[in-house]
Structures are given as C-alpha cells and as structure tokens.
Design an enzyme around this catalytic site. Structure first.
Site, PDB file in Angstrom:
ATOM      1  N   HIS A   1      18.423 -38.860   9.894  1.00  0.00           N
ATOM      2  CA  HIS A   1      18.979 -39.680  10.977  1.00  0.00           C
ATOM      3  C   HIS A   1      19.054 -38.939  12.292  1.00  0.00           C
ATOM      4  O   HIS A   1      19.057 -39.536  13.360  1.00  0.00           O
ATOM      5  CB  HIS A   1      20.284 -40.325  10.548  1.00  0.00           C
ATOM      6  CG  HIS A   1      19.959 -41.454   9.655  1.00  0.00           C
ATOM      7  ND1 HIS A   1      19.830 -41.291   8.301  1.00  0.00           N
ATOM      8  CD2 HIS A   1      19.558 -42.710   9.943  1.00  0.00           C
ATOM      9  CE1 HIS A   1      19.406 -42.422   7.797  1.00  0.00           C
ATOM     10  NE2 HIS A   1      19.229 -43.303   8.754  1.00  0.00           N
TER      11      HIS A   1
ATOM     12  N   ARG B   1      20.311 -51.372  13.100  1.00  0.00           N
ATOM     13  CA  ARG B   1      21.157 -50.542  12.220  1.00  0.00           C
ATOM     14  C   ARG B   1      22.584 -50.565  12.764  1.00  0.00           C
ATOM     15  O   ARG B   1      22.840 -49.988  13.823  1.00  0.00           O
ATOM     16  CB  ARG B   1      20.677 -49.099  12.222  1.00  0.00           C
ATOM     17  CG  ARG B   1      19.333 -48.842  11.573  1.00  0.00           C
ATOM     18  CD  ARG B   1      19.061 -47.337  11.591  1.00  0.00           C
ATOM     19  NE  ARG B   1      17.952 -46.966  10.754  1.00  0.00           N
ATOM     20  CZ  ARG B   1      16.719 -46.719  11.215  1.00  0.00           C
ATOM     21  NH1 ARG B   1      16.462 -46.827  12.495  1.00  0.00           N
ATOM     22  NH2 ARG B   1      15.764 -46.361  10.382  1.00  0.00           N
TER      23      ARG B   1
ATOM     24  N   ARG C   1      21.118 -55.684  10.122  1.00  0.00           N
ATOM     25  CA  ARG C   1      21.286 -55.127   8.778  1.00  0.00           C
ATOM     26  C   ARG C   1      22.762 -54.823   8.553  1.00  0.00           C
ATOM     27  O   ARG C   1      23.417 -54.232   9.413  1.00  0.00           O
ATOM     28  CB  ARG C   1      20.479 -53.840   8.643  1.00  0.00           C
ATOM     29  CG  ARG C   1      20.607 -53.234   7.263  1.00  0.00           C
ATOM     30  CD  ARG C   1      19.751 -52.020   7.103  1.00  0.00           C
ATOM     31  NE  ARG C   1      20.295 -50.867   7.810  1.00  0.00           N
ATOM     32  CZ  ARG C   1      19.714 -49.675   7.812  1.00  0.00           C
ATOM     33  NH1 ARG C   1      18.573 -49.498   7.191  1.00  0.00           N
ATOM     34  NH2 ARG C   1      20.263 -48.669   8.454  1.00  0.00           N
TER      35      ARG C   1
ATOM     36  N   GLU D   1      13.894 -50.635  -0.539  1.00  0.00           N
ATOM     37  CA  GLU D   1      13.877 -49.206  -0.247  1.00  0.00           C
ATOM     38  C   GLU D   1      14.258 -48.348  -1.452  1.00  0.00           C
ATOM     39  O   GLU D   1      14.446 -47.150  -1.351  1.00  0.00           O
ATOM     40  CB  GLU D   1      14.748 -48.871   0.963  1.00  0.00           C
ATOM     41  CG  GLU D   1      16.127 -49.452   0.961  1.00  0.00           C
ATOM     42  CD  GLU D   1      16.900 -49.152   2.265  1.00  0.00           C
ATOM     43  OE1 GLU D   1      16.444 -48.343   3.075  1.00  0.00           O
ATOM     44  OE2 GLU D   1      17.979 -49.737   2.415  1.00  0.00           O
TER      45      GLU D   1
ATOM     46  N   ASN E   1      11.554 -45.044   4.585  1.00  0.00           N
ATOM     47  CA  ASN E   1      12.265 -43.759   4.664  1.00  0.00           C
ATOM     48  C   ASN E   1      12.953 -43.454   3.340  1.00  0.00           C
ATOM     49  O   ASN E   1      12.870 -42.348   2.807  1.00  0.00           O
ATOM     50  CB  ASN E   1      13.327 -43.782   5.766  1.00  0.00           C
ATOM     51  CG  ASN E   1      12.735 -44.090   7.118  1.00  0.00           C
ATOM     52  OD1 ASN E   1      11.533 -43.948   7.301  1.00  0.00           O
ATOM     53  ND2 ASN E   1      13.556 -44.517   8.053  1.00  0.00           N
ATOM     54  N   ASP E   2      13.668 -44.447   2.838  1.00  0.00           N
ATOM     55  CA  ASP E   2      14.346 -44.248   1.557  1.00  0.00           C
ATOM     56  C   ASP E   2      13.393 -44.449   0.384  1.00  0.00           C
ATOM     57  O   ASP E   2      13.466 -43.738  -0.610  1.00  0.00           O
ATOM     58  CB  ASP E   2      15.540 -45.208   1.433  1.00  0.00           C
ATOM     59  CG  ASP E   2      16.754 -44.644   2.157  1.00  0.00           C
ATOM     60  OD1 ASP E   2      17.074 -43.462   1.947  1.00  0.00           O
ATOM     61  OD2 ASP E   2      17.377 -45.385   2.934  1.00  0.00           O
TER      62      ASP E   2
ATOM     63  N   ARG F   1      15.033 -36.880   2.006  1.00  0.00           N
ATOM     64  CA  ARG F   1      14.382 -37.105   3.300  1.00  0.00           C
ATOM     65  C   ARG F   1      14.862 -36.144   4.380  1.00  0.00           C
ATOM     66  O   ARG F   1      14.241 -36.029   5.431  1.00  0.00           O
ATOM     67  CB  ARG F   1      14.601 -38.559   3.763  1.00  0.00           C
ATOM     68  CG  ARG F   1      16.042 -38.919   3.985  1.00  0.00           C
ATOM     69  CD  ARG F   1      16.250 -40.427   4.066  1.00  0.00           C
ATOM     70  NE  ARG F   1      16.281 -40.922   5.424  1.00  0.00           N
ATOM     71  CZ  ARG F   1      16.541 -42.181   5.767  1.00  0.00           C
ATOM     72  NH1 ARG F   1      16.768 -43.089   4.817  1.00  0.00           N
ATOM     73  NH2 ARG F   1      16.558 -42.565   6.995  1.00  0.00           N
TER      74      ARG F   1
ATOM     75  N   CYS G   1       9.881 -51.376   8.014  1.00  0.00           N
ATOM     76  CA  CYS G   1      10.722 -50.916   9.123  1.00  0.00           C
ATOM     77  C   CYS G   1      11.050 -49.430   9.036  1.00  0.00           C
ATOM     78  O   CYS G   1      11.797 -48.914   9.855  1.00  0.00           O
ATOM     79  CB  CYS G   1      11.999 -51.740   9.214  1.00  0.00           C
ATOM     80  SG  CYS G   1      13.068 -51.540   7.784  1.00  0.00           S
TER      81      CYS G   1
HETATM   82  C1  PEP Z   1      14.502 -46.908   5.577  1.00  0.00           C
HETATM   83  O1  PEP Z   1      15.108 -46.400   4.636  1.00  0.00           O
HETATM   84  O2  PEP Z   1      13.262 -46.888   5.694  1.00  0.00           O
HETATM   85  C2  PEP Z   1      15.234 -47.551   6.665  1.00  0.00           C
HETATM   86  C3  PEP Z   1      14.614 -48.198   7.616  1.00  0.00           C
HETATM   87  O3  PEP Z   1      16.581 -47.412   6.657  1.00  0.00           O
HETATM   88  P1  PEP Z   1      17.347 -46.099   7.160  1.00  0.00           P
HETATM   89  O4  PEP Z   1      16.335 -45.176   7.774  1.00  0.00           O
HETATM   90  O5  PEP Z   1      18.363 -46.552   8.142  1.00  0.00           O
HETATM   91  O6  PEP Z   1      17.937 -45.577   5.908  1.00  0.00           O
HETATM   92 MG    MG Z   2      17.171 -46.801   4.366  1.00  0.00          MG
END
Ligand code: PEP
Ligand code: MG
Length: 588
Positions: free
Chosen positions: A196, A303, A339, A441, A464-465, A475, A512
C-alpha cells in the site's frame, strides 16, 4: 576522508518520474538525519553536546545490559557492554569530533557519517560475523541519535526544502501524509510492487522505487541522489556524466507525458474498434480530478479504508456520505464502484484493536476486510447505509472485497438487504437496483467464479491479492518478489477462469489490481477477454495508448501464446517484447 562514490541500486519502480535532489535519510525509528552544519563559533558547543549525548547513550546501553543480565543472563548482556565500550571508544569519538571541528558538521550529521562509514566497511567483509556487527553499529548510532535529536526529531510533514526521502520502509499512512511539494521522490529498502506504500506513491504521484534492499549504510543526509521511478533505479552520489544523462531522461519523460495528455479525449478503442472501458482507482475524493484529467470512464475502485487515516474513531455515516457525494459531484454521471472496507493486514492494521482483532500471526490470512466487517456489523451497516444514500445521487455501485466463499457473499448481500429495508422504513431515497459486485482476489473465489457469478452483477479481479495468495508470496515482502509475478501461469489460468465465468453468466469483469496498469500486461488482458480495466489514474494514458495500438485479433493470439508457456519468466519476457514492439517508449 569520507568518499562519495557513485552507487547504483536496483529495486521495484512503483511511481513514474525522474527526480534529482538532496537525500533526506529517515532511519528505522523515524529519525531524520539532516545534512546540517554549525557556525564556526558553535563548534565547541556542538562537541560539548556530542559529549553529553555519548554519555547518556552509554548510560542507557549499560542499563539495558543490566536488565538483560538479570533477565536472560550475562552472556547476552555482554553484547550491550560491548556497545557501551564502543560508544566511549576514544578513536570513534575523535573521528566524530574531527568532522565537527574540521568540517563544521552538526553533531548528529557527524555521528551518522562516521557510523555509516564503519558499518559499510564491516558489511563489505566476507565473514558473516563481521557483517552482523554492522547491525550493532546501527543500534549504537540510533542510541546516540536518540539522545542528540530526542524530541527535536521533526515529523516528515514539516519539511522546508524539497528532498528525496530515503527510508527502510514507510507505512501507508506515513506515505499518505507526505507533502508532494516537498517530497519530490522516495526510495525504500523494503516493500513490494503492490504494497500500500507503493499504491500511495502512485496516488500522490510521487516518483518512487521500493524493495531496493539495504542501501541506507551507503548514504548520508544531503547527498545528491537520483530516483528513476520508471525503471526502479536509485543512484547515490551520481557523477557528472550520469547526472547529465538523467537530466536528459527527465526532459524526455516530461515530453512523453505531454504527448500522452493529448490522448485524453480519444476513446480507449482497439485498432479493430472494440471499446475497452478504462476506469481509475482512487483512495481520496480529490483524486477524481486526476481521473478526469486523464480521460477515465469512471472509477472502477474507490478504496474507502483511507477514510480511517489519521484518526482514532470510526467515521460516521455522515462522513462516509460526505466523501461519496464529493466524488459524485466531480464525477457527474460516470460510474463509481465503492468498495466496502478492506481494513486489516497492511492497511491501517493499527486501528484493528477496537474491532476485536487480536495480534495475528498471519494478518493477511486473518480477520481482515469483509471478514472483519461481518464480525462488526455496526461498522459494516454504517458504510452500507452511506453507499445506498449516495446511490440516489449518481451511478454508484457497491463491491465487496476479499470474498472467499459463496456463503460469505450471501451474508454480505443479506446485510445489504436489511439496510435497504431500514432506509425504506425511514423513507430515505436510494437506488433499489444498486449494482452489487464482488472482488475476485482469493484463489477460492476464482475457482468458484461460476457460482459467484450467479449472485452478482459484476466481478473485479484484485490481482494484487490474487497473486499473493496464489503463489503464497507476501505482496509487501521484497525477499519473495521474484515469485510474485502477474505473468505466472497459475495466475493466468485463474484469470482465464474468472473471465469465462463472467462471460457464461453475462456479467462484467474488470481487473483493478496493479497488473491492469502495467503496460506490459495490457495486450494479454485484452486477449484473455477483458474489456474493462481500472488503473491508478496516472497509468490511464499509457494503457489507452496500448489499447489503441493493438487489435483484438492480435491480442487473442498473444494471449494464446502466453497461455501455452511454462513459466512466468517466459510469459513476462514474451509480453515485454510484444509491448516493446507496439510502444517502445513505454517499455524502453
Ligand atoms: C487487489 O488486491 O488487487 C486490490 C485491488 O485491492 P487492494 O490492493 O486494495 O488490496
Ligand atoms: Mg486486495
């Protein structure tokens, strides 16, 4: 003499741009070590200040030694006895004093330079025993700095001159509160592409490189550094030739960005006229501006956990509504996917205590996100009410994160239905047909995508997840960043599965995660059948340029080839080459 050799470090690029500027080093305890000088007349006073700090530091370290002696034994306490001896080592003190007397360095700057030089020398030795000693030197440096800087260590928000921040790591909230006017770039030893912290760098549009491994030993505050956020390079003390080269790169990048701006009003349409919907990911309502400036079709991921930033109480329903209406007012009729809270793991985990989350051994596998909301219904319902209320004023859609089972999704929908009933009873207007979507995810969700597709109006794939859970690679951990690859065949198979489920059930599927904003994956994603991507706003023009440079027929072929490949490395090399052919400026 302390030498300033040029040193090149490679890490992970997370926000584009090239910056040349003075370093501001933030050590692991958050101390800023400025390149500071004192007036000639103040030199003796500075040496006196150093002496006091050394005495106090030695006293503290001896107290630690005694505590450790009593707790686990003298063998361990002896480590601290050695630290105290080093702090008082006349040779070391002489070196520091020389910098103050001879070069007018402020005490903290002199301490930092001397300690880092010794630590680096030890790290350079092959023996593990010596290199481990460099960690001791850092401890000692910290003990002295604590005494020198103490309460005078200022937060990063109060900078007076533009700097490049160099740190071991920055938390997402530290990053979120950086002032882009003063922090022109940052580089960290830790962190991964989709941490993040990295996402926040993109949001604030601060060029950044993370996951560089250890480099703080090699740099002092005020040293000139170059951050190349396009290629993931940090250069310490560049020589003249390198600086000139990067001045040129910086100019070229600016003119490339200007050319991309010209794309704003053109549709994201492939050469064979297939429209790809390009949305923006936002964290703060103010970012709508960034989306619209770059021609986004809407917001594919809002987010909302950032509503929790820098506060100790939960935001009220009115505060949620206020944020959502701010977004809608700027966005006009374009859609926004809000979300629900995705708190926990690396997102503002410190606030979790209040919601009954114990210290977890594996926070990424713990009570985070929708799991946490389902345990804290008041929290969940407050946000749902706000989203529903906002839905009366624009094209609002709701999306649940981290769903891992069908029952979980049904529970979320049931609570939403209850909240709708409440609003109905209270006569508060909302969109009764509010579209409900789920993120995909977690691998389990991808595997049951056909079941989930029956229950929602859209999917958004959170790569991402999804990548971290599929490959069991955190990550945020640079040590496993080579495993963490969007091009891994296992990830591609899951993506294909989700797209197929969406197609079979006639629901929209978008991506996303950060993968959707990485130019090298655009052709693949189109070839896999995706017609909607949601990306960090600054990536929109580049992605649009690629969409407009390829046909669906070509993209299908690329995806088929990629799906045949055995390793993520092959896939990535292949896609990089394809993208380079389409758009050399992007991949370089
Ligand atoms: C993801 O996990 O790809 C996502 C978009 O959510 P975040 O990055 O906020 O966990
Ligand atoms: Mg995520």
């Amino acid at each position: 003499m302390l030498s300033n050799h040029m040193d090149i470090k490679r890490g992970i690029p997370v926000a584009p741009g090239v910056v040349i500027g003075p370093a501001l080093v933030v050590d692991t305890e958050g101390y800023r070590i400025p390149q500071k000088f004192v007036d000639r007349k103040r030199r003796e006073a500075e040496i006196e200040r150093l002496g006091q700090a050394l005495k106090s530091a030695a006293r503290e370290v001896r107290a630690t030694q005694e505590a450790i002696n009593a707790k686990i034994g003298e063998k361990y306490g002896a480590i601290f006895a050695a630290h105290a001896l080093l702090i008082e080592d006349p040779e070391l003190v002489r070196e520091i004093e020389e910098l103050i007397r001879g070069k007018n360095h402020a005490a903290e700057y002199a301490v930092s330079r001397v300690m880092r030089r010794h630590a680096k020398a030890l790290e350079g030795l092959d023996s593990g025993q010596f290199s481990a000693r460099s960690a001791d030197l850092f401890d000692i440096e910290k003990a002295i700095l604590r005494n020198l800087l103490g309460s005078r260590s200022e937060p990063l928000q109060h900078l007076k001159h533009p700097v490049v921040v160099l740190a071991h790591d920055l938390s997402p909230s530290e990053t979120a509160t950086l002032d882009p006017q003063m922090v022109h770039a940052f580089a960290t030893e830790a962190g991964g592409r989709t941490s993040h912290t990295a996402i926040m760098a993109g949001v604030l549009e601060i060029p950044a490189v993370v996951g560089l491994g250890r480099f703080l030993t090699d740099v002092s505050g005020g040293d000139e550094v170059i951050v190349d956020g396009n290629r993931g390079v940090l250069i310490l003390n560049p020589d003249d030739e390198t600086r000139e080269h990067y001045e040129k790169v910086r100019k070229r990048f600016r003119s490339f960005e200007k050319k991309l701006v010209a794309l704003r009003d053109l549709p994201a349409e492939t050469k064979d006229r297939v429209r790809v919907v390009l949305m923006g990911n936002i964290e703060f309502p103010q970012e709508i501006k960034h989306c619209l400036e770059r021609g986004a079709d809407g917001v594919g991921l809002y987010r909302t956990e950032f509503l929790y930033l820098n506060r100790t109480t939960d935001p009220t329903e009115a505060e949620h509504v206020d944020a959502y209406l701010t977004v809608l007012r700027t966005l006009g009729p374009k859609p926004v996917v809000i979300r629900t809270l995705d708190l926990g793991a690396d997102k503002f985990a410190s606030a979790q205590g209040a919601w009954g989350v114990a210290d977890e051994r594996n926070p990424f596998l713990g009570l985070r996100s929708v799991r946490l909301c389902l345990r804290n219904l008041a929290l969940f319902k407050t946000q749902m009410r706000a989203i529903l209320r906002a839905s009366a004023f624009g094209d609002v859609r709701i999306m649940f994160p981290m769903v891992s089972t069908l029952l979980e999704l049904r529970q979320c929908k049931m609570i939403l239905a209850e909240v709708k009933e409440d609003l109905e009873d209270e006569g508060i207007p909302f969109n009764r047909k509010l579209p409900v979507g789920t993120m995909i995810e977690v691998p389990s969700a991808a595997l049951i995508a056909d079941q989930l597709a029956r229950e929602v109006s859209f999917f958004s794939i959170g790569t991402n997840d999804l990548i971290q859970y599929t490959l069991a690679a955190d990550r945020t951990n640079e040590a496993v960043s080579s495993l963490y690859s969007p091009g891994d065949p296992a990830v591609l198979r899951l993506l294909e599965m989700v797209v197929r489920a969406g197609r079979d059930h006639n629901i929209e599927v978008s991506v996303c995660g950060e993968m959707s904003g990485e130019p090298m994956y655009t052709v693949l994603l189109i070839g896999l059948g995706l017609r909607q991507l949601s990306v960090t706003p600054h990536n929109i023009p580049e992605i649009k340029k690629i969409v407009r440079s390829v046909s669906v027929t070509e993209a299908d072929k690329v995806a088929r080839e990629a799906m045949e490949m055995e390793t993520g490395r092959d896939v990535n090399n292949y896609l990089r080459e394809i993208t380079r052919r389409i758009l050399p400026e992007v991949v370089g």
